[in-house]
Structure formats: C-alpha cells, structure tokens
Write an enzyme that holds these catalytic residues in place. Structure first.
Site, mmCIF file in Angstrom:
data_model
loop_
_atom_site.group_PDB
_atom_site.id
_atom_site.type_symbol
_atom_site.label_atom_id
_atom_site.label_comp_id
_atom_site.label_asym_id
_atom_site.label_seq_id
_atom_site.Cartn_x
_atom_site.Cartn_y
_atom_site.Cartn_z
ATOM 1 N N LYS A 112 1.534 -1.267 0.154
ATOM 2 C CA LYS A 112 0.451 0.039 0.103
ATOM 3 C C LYS A 112 0.703 1.285 -0.095
ATOM 4 C CE LYS A 112 -4.400 -1.180 1.269
ATOM 5 N NZ LYS A 112 -5.830 -1.753 1.780
ATOM 6 N N LYS A 193 -5.017 -8.852 -6.185
ATOM 7 C CA LYS A 193 -5.698 -9.180 -4.926
ATOM 8 C C LYS A 193 -7.047 -8.528 -5.266
ATOM 9 C CE LYS A 193 -6.866 -7.010 -0.990
ATOM 10 N NZ LYS A 193 -7.459 -6.793 0.535
ATOM 11 N N LYS A 196 -11.004 -3.387 -3.340
ATOM 12 C CA LYS A 196 -12.586 -2.401 -3.556
ATOM 13 C C LYS A 196 -11.886 -0.984 -3.686
ATOM 14 C CE LYS A 196 -13.780 -2.959 0.884
ATOM 15 N NZ LYS A 196 -13.156 -2.685 2.210
HETATM 16 P P1 ATP Z 1 -8.704 -2.391 -0.149
HETATM 17 O O1 ATP Z 1 -8.994 -3.378 -1.213
HETATM 18 O O2 ATP Z 1 -10.033 -1.382 0.495
HETATM 19 O O3 ATP Z 1 -7.573 -2.361 0.706
HETATM 20 P P2 ATP Z 1 -9.849 -4.659 1.085
HETATM 21 O O4 ATP Z 1 -10.928 -5.502 0.734
HETATM 22 O O5 ATP Z 1 -8.776 -5.725 1.119
HETATM 23 O O6 ATP Z 1 -9.982 -3.709 1.563
HETATM 24 P P3 ATP Z 1 -11.629 -5.363 4.518
HETATM 25 O O7 ATP Z 1 -12.638 -4.799 3.587
HETATM 26 O O8 ATP Z 1 -11.135 -5.007 5.698
HETATM 27 O O9 ATP Z 1 -10.248 -5.173 3.526
HETATM 28 O O10 ATP Z 1 -11.378 -7.001 3.721
HETATM 29 C C1 ATP Z 1 -12.775 -7.711 4.745
HETATM 30 C C2 ATP Z 1 -12.267 -9.142 4.638
HETATM 31 O O11 ATP Z 1 -12.240 -9.389 3.166
HETATM 32 C C3 ATP Z 1 -10.537 -9.583 5.051
HETATM 33 O O12 ATP Z 1 -11.168 -10.509 5.533
HETATM 34 C C4 ATP Z 1 -10.150 -9.971 3.825
HETATM 35 O O13 ATP Z 1 -9.050 -10.758 3.749
HETATM 36 C C5 ATP Z 1 -10.812 -10.134 3.107
HETATM 37 N N1 ATP Z 1 -10.530 -9.639 1.369
HETATM 38 C C6 ATP Z 1 -10.492 -9.006 0.788
HETATM 39 N N2 ATP Z 1 -10.272 -9.324 -0.588
HETATM 40 C C7 ATP Z 1 -9.883 -9.931 -1.029
HETATM 41 C C8 ATP Z 1 -10.126 -10.794 -1.870
HETATM 42 N N3 ATP Z 1 -9.639 -10.313 -2.816
HETATM 43 N N4 ATP Z 1 -10.455 -12.031 -2.184
HETATM 44 C C9 ATP Z 1 -10.736 -13.006 -1.149
HETATM 45 N N5 ATP Z 1 -10.901 -11.903 0.449
HETATM 46 C C10 ATP Z 1 -11.039 -10.639 0.198
#
Ligand code: ATP
Ligand code: LTN
Length: 336
Positions: A112, A193, A196
């Site tokens: 990040k 990955k 969002k």
């Molecule tokens: P950002 O994308 O803004 O960095 P994020 O979506 O990775 O945020 P969170 O919203 O806190 O972060 O994630 C919530 C949950 O979703 C966490 O358990 C994370 O491991 C899971 N998660 C996030 N992205 C993925 C993905 N691409 N595939 C599977 N699990 C995910």
C-alpha cells in the site's frame, strides 16, 4: 461454550465480490457455530484519506451489505469500531508491544505504500490496531481471507509477547482461512488481489454493481491465451480465477465447472459466469437496499456497540491492571 470469532471489514469503499466470497459469506456460515463479533473497522479505513460524506455512507452500506448477506443480529454482534473506545486504547498498547522491524515486514504495508510519496503513520501501525481488535474479545479464531494471514500471525506474536511479560492475560487466536476462494484476484491483473480501493473499477465487481456492469466487467476480464476452459492456476491464472468465482457463486466444484465447459469457448463461459454472479448477488443487493431504506441497521449497530463495549472494556481493564497503568477512572470516565 461456543468458541468466539472476531473479524473486521474496512468501509474503504463498496464491498467487492472478493470480500463477499473470501470473508462475508463465511461469516454468515459460521454464525451458528461460533459466538461471533464482526466489526466495521472505520479507524483502519482512515489510514488513507476518506472524505467524511463518503466515509459515513460507506460505513452504513458496509453494515447493510453484511446484514444483507445474511448476518443475523439475533445470532452475532455487528458494530462500528469507532463506537467502542477500547479499540484505540488497546491499539496504542499494541503499538508499544510491536517492534518497528515487525511492522516493517508486513507485506500489506509494503504494497500500500509502494510508489506513494507520503503515507500516514497509521498505515504503518495498522496491524497493531488490528491485533487490539481481535485481542479485546478473547477471540479463539479470526476468519479472514488469505491476505490477512500475516497480520493474524503478528497478532499471535504480540499476544504471546505480552503474556510473557505480564502473565497470562491475552487469549492467543488462530487464523481461520478457507481453502478455496480465500483469494479472489483482480479481473484485470490475476497477480493482484481484487480490491475495493483499486483505482480501476474494471478490476473488481462491487456488490452494488448492476447486472449490466457485472456482465461488462466479466466480458472485459483478462483471460489467458488458448481457447479451452481449463483450470491451471500456474499457467492460466486469470482463467483459474474466473473458474474459482464460478465455482463459489454456483456451489459447483471446480471439476464440475471445467467439465461443463469442455469443448466450449471463453465467450460462452463468460456469459454464464455473469449470470451465476448476478444470481448470487441479487438477493444480497435487494436486502441491502431494503436495510438502507428502512434504516434498520442503525439499531443493530447501536446494540452491537453496547455488547462490544461490555466485553472489550473488561479485557482492557485486565490489560491495564497487569501493566500497572492507571485504573482510577473507568472507560466511561466514572471513578472506580
Ligand atoms: P482494500 O481493498 O480497501 O484494501 P480489503 O477489501 O482488502 O480492503 P477489508 O475490507 O478489510 O479489506 O477486507 C475484509 C475481508 O475480506 C478480509 O477478511 C479480507 O481478507 C477479505 N478479502 C479482501 N479482499 C479479498 C479477496 N480479493 N479475496 C478474498 N478475500 C478478500
Ligand atoms: N486488516 C483487515 C481488516 C481488519 C481485521 C481486523 C480483520 C481490521 N481489524 C480484525 C480481522 C480481525 C483487512 O484489511 N482486511
């Protein structure tokens, strides 16, 4: 007694299909088996700048999507992190428990901060606050996607270090990571990955996307060279990701999906994939819209914060007492 789980979701945008398949769908599946605490971690979201109006609405929508996905307020506790004071309080203590070296090794921070001219101190200390979130609830396990495993390992190290200094005060949690679907990748780059906060919305399917958006994004998703729908994560990671999504949304195994598309091309596979994704998301979207419209999430979050405060303030007291910190006033400012 049921074992306890804790997990957090950042309101840093609208939830993606990755969040849904990697985390939220599981939160729903395990809410009967475990005593579950789920948290909209808004303090984590502000490690990068968030305009107040969009933060406010994203907190509400994150909660509404979680409830829309099937979390039941009768079964679990859902709350917003900044409503419960113990999080930042133990967060500071965990910052003082973690070392600079440990925090520097966190790959999420490296990812990040890469290429940025300036990042907040909070982005660096983020995992210490996450450790506090988990430890405040004496959680046995932490259901997360694969990307969070390193943070949960750090949380375990911090709890063990704290206990070795101050006695057996903190419960050491385990990560709970699903075997498949734990890592859904970007539709535009199968080595990243699905996120969002990706500046390119073509990389993710948001839970708020319309049918047409979903179909368009899947049509444009990168695929690997070749024609056959074959599952090969090493050689054909983009296609493997799409097959994984198909499997999760349809409830069919990877082998079944591959067999169904034998001799058929990518175009037909993608058309059906869009339908399967729309079918999985439509009921979640409908419930989300109803919950936002009737405002019922507000009472859920208020009651959730009350329950979370009850548990977390007790653990924080235990921590402060063990460390020799002041206990003249309780977390509500009342003399003890
Ligand atoms: P950002 O994308 O803004 O960095 P994020 O979506 O990775 O945020 P969170 O919203 O806190 O972060 O994630 C919530 C949950 O979703 C966490 O358990 C994370 O491991 C899971 N998660 C996030 N992205 C993925 C993905 N691409 N595939 C599977 N699990 C995910
Ligand atoms: N770091 C996590 C969000 C998060 C979390 C937590 C997850 C914050 N606190 C506690 C599990 C437990 C993320 O970025 N997905």
């Amino acid at each position: 007694m049921r074992k306890r789980v804790f997990s957090g979701v950042q309101p840093s945008g609208i939830l993606t299909l990755g969040n849904y398949l990697g985390a939220i769908k599981r939160f729903v599946e395990i809410q009967d088996e475990f005593e579950a605490f789920y948290c909209v971690v808004d303090y984590h979201a502000i490690t990068v700048p968030q305009p107040p109006e969009s933060l406010r609405s994203q907190i509400a929508r994150t909660a509404a999507f979680m409830l829309g996905a099937g979390l039941d307020p009768e079964k679990m506790t859902l709350f917003v992190q900044s409503d419960v004071p113990a999080h930042t309080q133990l967060g500071w203590i965990m910052e003082c428990t973690a070392t600079f070296g440990e925090l520097s090794r966190m790959t999420q921070f490296k990812d990040k901060s890469q290429g940025k001219e300036s990042v907040s101190g909070g982005l660096f200390t983020y995992p210490a606050l996450m450790a506090a979130d988990i430890l405040l609830y004496d959680a046995d396990a932490v259901p997360v996607g694969e990307d969070q495993k390193q943070h949960v390992e750090l949380c375990r190290d911090l709890a063990e270090r704290f206990n070795s200094r101050f006695g057996s005060v903190l419960k050491v949690p385990e990560p709970l990571i699903a075997e498949t679907g734990a890592r859904i990748m970007s539709l535009q780059d199968p080595h990243k990955k699905m996120s969002k906060s990706d500046p390119n919305p073509s990389g993710y399917i948001s839970l708020a996307d319309s049918k047409d958006d979903i179909a368009k994004k899947i049509r444009r998703a990168v695929t690997d060279s070749g024609r056959e729908v074959a599952y090969d994560p090493e050689e054909k990671p983009a296609l493997a990701n799409l097959i994984t999504i198909f499997s999760h949304c349809s409830g069919r195994s990877i082998d079944e999906v591959v067999a169904a598309y034998e001799g058929k091309g990518y175009a037909e596979f993608k058309k059906d994939l869009a339908e399967v994704v729309v079918e999985a998301l439509t009921p979640v979207q409908a419930r989300h819209d109803a919950i936002v419209a009737d405002g019922s999430y507000v009472e859920v979050l208020r009651e959730g914060a009350r329950r979370a405060h009850e548990v977390s303030s007790t653990v924080l007291r235990r921590v402060k007492e063990a460390m020799g910190l002041s206990l003249f006033i309780d977390p509500e400012g009342v003399r003890i």
